[in-house]
Motif scaffolding. Structure first.
Motif, PDB file in Angstrom:
ATOM      1  N   LYS A  41      24.138 -29.096  69.886  1.00  0.00           N
ATOM      2  CA  LYS A  41      24.037 -29.400  71.318  1.00  0.00           C
ATOM      3  C   LYS A  41      22.781 -30.186  71.643  1.00  0.00           C
ATOM      4  CE  LYS A  41      23.381 -24.513  72.177  1.00  0.00           C
ATOM      5  NZ  LYS A  41      23.935 -23.401  72.887  1.00  0.00           N
ATOM      6  N   ASP A  60      32.582 -17.672  70.262  1.00  0.00           N
ATOM      7  CA  ASP A  60      32.623 -19.142  70.234  1.00  0.00           C
ATOM      8  C   ASP A  60      32.133 -19.665  68.890  1.00  0.00           C
ATOM      9  OD1 ASP A  60      30.170 -18.030  71.023  1.00  0.00           O
ATOM     10  OD2 ASP A  60      29.505 -19.865  72.023  1.00  0.00           O
ATOM     11  N   MET A  61      31.072 -19.068  68.389  1.00  0.00           N
ATOM     12  CA  MET A  61      30.495 -19.500  67.113  1.00  0.00           C
ATOM     13  C   MET A  61      31.396 -19.101  65.950  1.00  0.00           C
ATOM     14  SD  MET A  61      27.649 -21.035  67.517  1.00  0.00           S
ATOM     15  CE  MET A  61      27.755 -21.759  69.123  1.00  0.00           C
ATOM     16  N   ARG A 102      32.845 -11.869  73.321  1.00  0.00           N
ATOM     17  CA  ARG A 102      31.901 -12.243  74.360  1.00  0.00           C
ATOM     18  C   ARG A 102      32.440 -12.061  75.750  1.00  0.00           C
ATOM     19  NH1 ARG A 102      28.344 -17.661  73.798  1.00  0.00           N
ATOM     20  NH2 ARG A 102      27.915 -17.372  75.977  1.00  0.00           N
TER      21      ARG A 102
HETATM   22 MG    MG Z   1      26.524 -21.160  73.308  1.00  0.00          MG
END
Ligand code: MG
Ligand code: ATP
Length: 406
Positions: free
Chosen positions: A44, A112-113, A137
């Motif tokens: 990111k 997400d990861m 999450r």
């Molecule tokens: Mg994140």
């Protein structure tokens, strides 16, 4: 040993990260949990005006001190900050595997990861060093998604995967949080972003004016001065300072002093205590503070003077409040009501247990002068017994009150 590794950009670290870390530490029976903020995130762009890696690291350090793991220890690693180029997890794991070749490593991550893990650099090598612990999450994270990815990683790389569902979800991301922080009106009691942060982390953000918060530090409402004050402290000192604040407020109500002023003085009374000798001396130069021979010898005596200067200059505390901080350690003859209140509150607040304080606690609400005299007498005796540096101001303060009350 079971070692957990929890990496992220932590921009900033929030209560979602902290709750997940705490629960995973318990579920995996971790002996050690490493929090590792990245230097340059590989996936990111932090954009212009983002906090420096040092600021993100400082916030993770404050969060670690407030983590209170149910078992094991929390540590912060600056490994990725010292490495040039993007922070790839595979490099971190290789280094930690070398450091702990016999221990079991677990890489912690949110959904997400986890779901994109096979696209990270060198998944196969990473999985030779560690197992994966993925936690859901949000309520939308479905067990089917988890299962498919788990089976894929097991099949493809022989991965060791544990998935856990967090009992209490904190549905926040750093991205949402940054937006909330930037919407808080400076000078107002609005803490809509702050409520998703450990108080010292929130205080650090306000103090450094990160994420568009832009507070005038000399005019903070109490709701924001409190976290800012906590951001100056070691985690272990926080209960003491909050105890001192409440006790000072109660004494102020009892003895007709201004409660808010008492709270402000109490919150900042130890604001320089954590600093090293060099940092304290730099503040003395900055604020033209002269030191006597006792203060030069004993670091503990110095923080009252530097704390008062910082409270006045940086946080806009009144002379009255700054003076209470100035004299809170030694006392002096002819103290004001607020000076006596802070002196006593620091001594008797509920977390103090170094000696029998029952009589002093009772007397503080019955007779302020006699209580101050008793506090000074006990302090002087205690320092003499322990053979520690005894500042003559305490003896003078005691004798002054003795004379007045005779
Ligand atoms: Mg994140
Ligand atoms: P951003 O919005 O900037 O992506 P983030 O909140 O996702 O930030 P990261 O630093 O990207 O935070 O995440 C670090 C790790 O923490 C990741 O593994 C992520 O899945 C996990 N994580 C993030 N937020 C939460 C949360 N609320 N609860 C549990 N885990 C979380």
């Amino acid at each position: 040993m079971n070692i957990g590794i929890y990496g992220g950009t932590f921009n900033p670290i929030h209560l979602g990260h902290m709750a997940a870390a705490r629960y995973a530490a318990q579920a995996l029976a971790l002996d050690l949990l490493y929090l590792i903020p990245d230097g340059v995130p590989p996936h990111k762009d932090l954009g212009e005006g983002a906090p420096t890696p040092e600021d993100r690291l400082a916030m993770v350090r404050l969060a670690a001190e407030s983590l209170h793991l149910p078992r094991g220890e929390a540590a912060v690693s600056d490994l990725e900050q010292h490495r040039a180029g993007k922070s790839y997890t595979v490099d971190t794991l290789r280094a930690l595997h070398q450091k702990f070749p016999k221990d079991t490593l677990w890489l912690l991550m949110g959904t997400d990861m986890f779901l994109s893990f096979h696209r990270w650099r060198e998944p196969e090598e990473m999985l030779r060093y560690c197992g994966l612990c993925a936690f859901s999450r949000s309520q939308w994270d479905r067990e089917e998604l988890f299962r498919a990815q788990r089976e894929f990683l097991e099949r493809t790389y022989g991965a060791r995967v544990t998935t856990i569902t967090l009992p209490q979800l904190v549905e926040i991301s750093s991205t949402q949080l940054r937006a909330l922080l930037s919407e808080e009106a400076p000078g107002s009691e609005d803490c809509r972003g702050g409520k998703f942060l450990a108080p010292p982390v929130y205080g650090y953000i306000l103090r450094r004016r990160l994420y568009g918060t832009g507070e005038d530090l000399t005019r903070l409402p109490l709701a924001k001065l409190r976290p800012v004050a906590l951001s100056h402290l070691k985690g272990s000192r926080i209960p003491h300072v909050l105890g001192t604040e409440d006790t000072a407020a109660a004494l102020a109500r009892r003895w007709g002093a201004d409660e808010e002023t008492a709270r402000r003085a109490a919150l900042l009374h130890d604001c320089t205590k954590r600093l090293s000798r060099e940092e304290q001396l730099a503040l003395c130069r900055k604020y033209s503070i002269d030191l006597d021979e006792y203060e030069k010898k004993e670091l503990k005596l110095l923080h009252a003077k530097t704390g008062a200067a910082v409270a006045r200059a940086e946080y806009g505390l009144s002379e009255e409040a700054a003076s209470a901080i100035r004299w809170h350690t030694t006392g002096k003859p002819d103290m004001t009501t607020l000076e006596k209140i802070l002196y006593l509150a620091d001594y008797i607040e509920p977390t103090r247990d170094f000696c029998d304080l029952r009589e002093l606690r009772r007397l503080a609400f019955e007779d302020l002068d006699r209580a101050t005299l008793l506090g000074l007498t006990m302090a002087v005796r205690d320092l003499q017994v322990k053979g520690m540096v005894l500042h003559p101001n305490s003896v003078r303060a005691r004798d002054y009150l003795k004379g007045r009350l005779a």
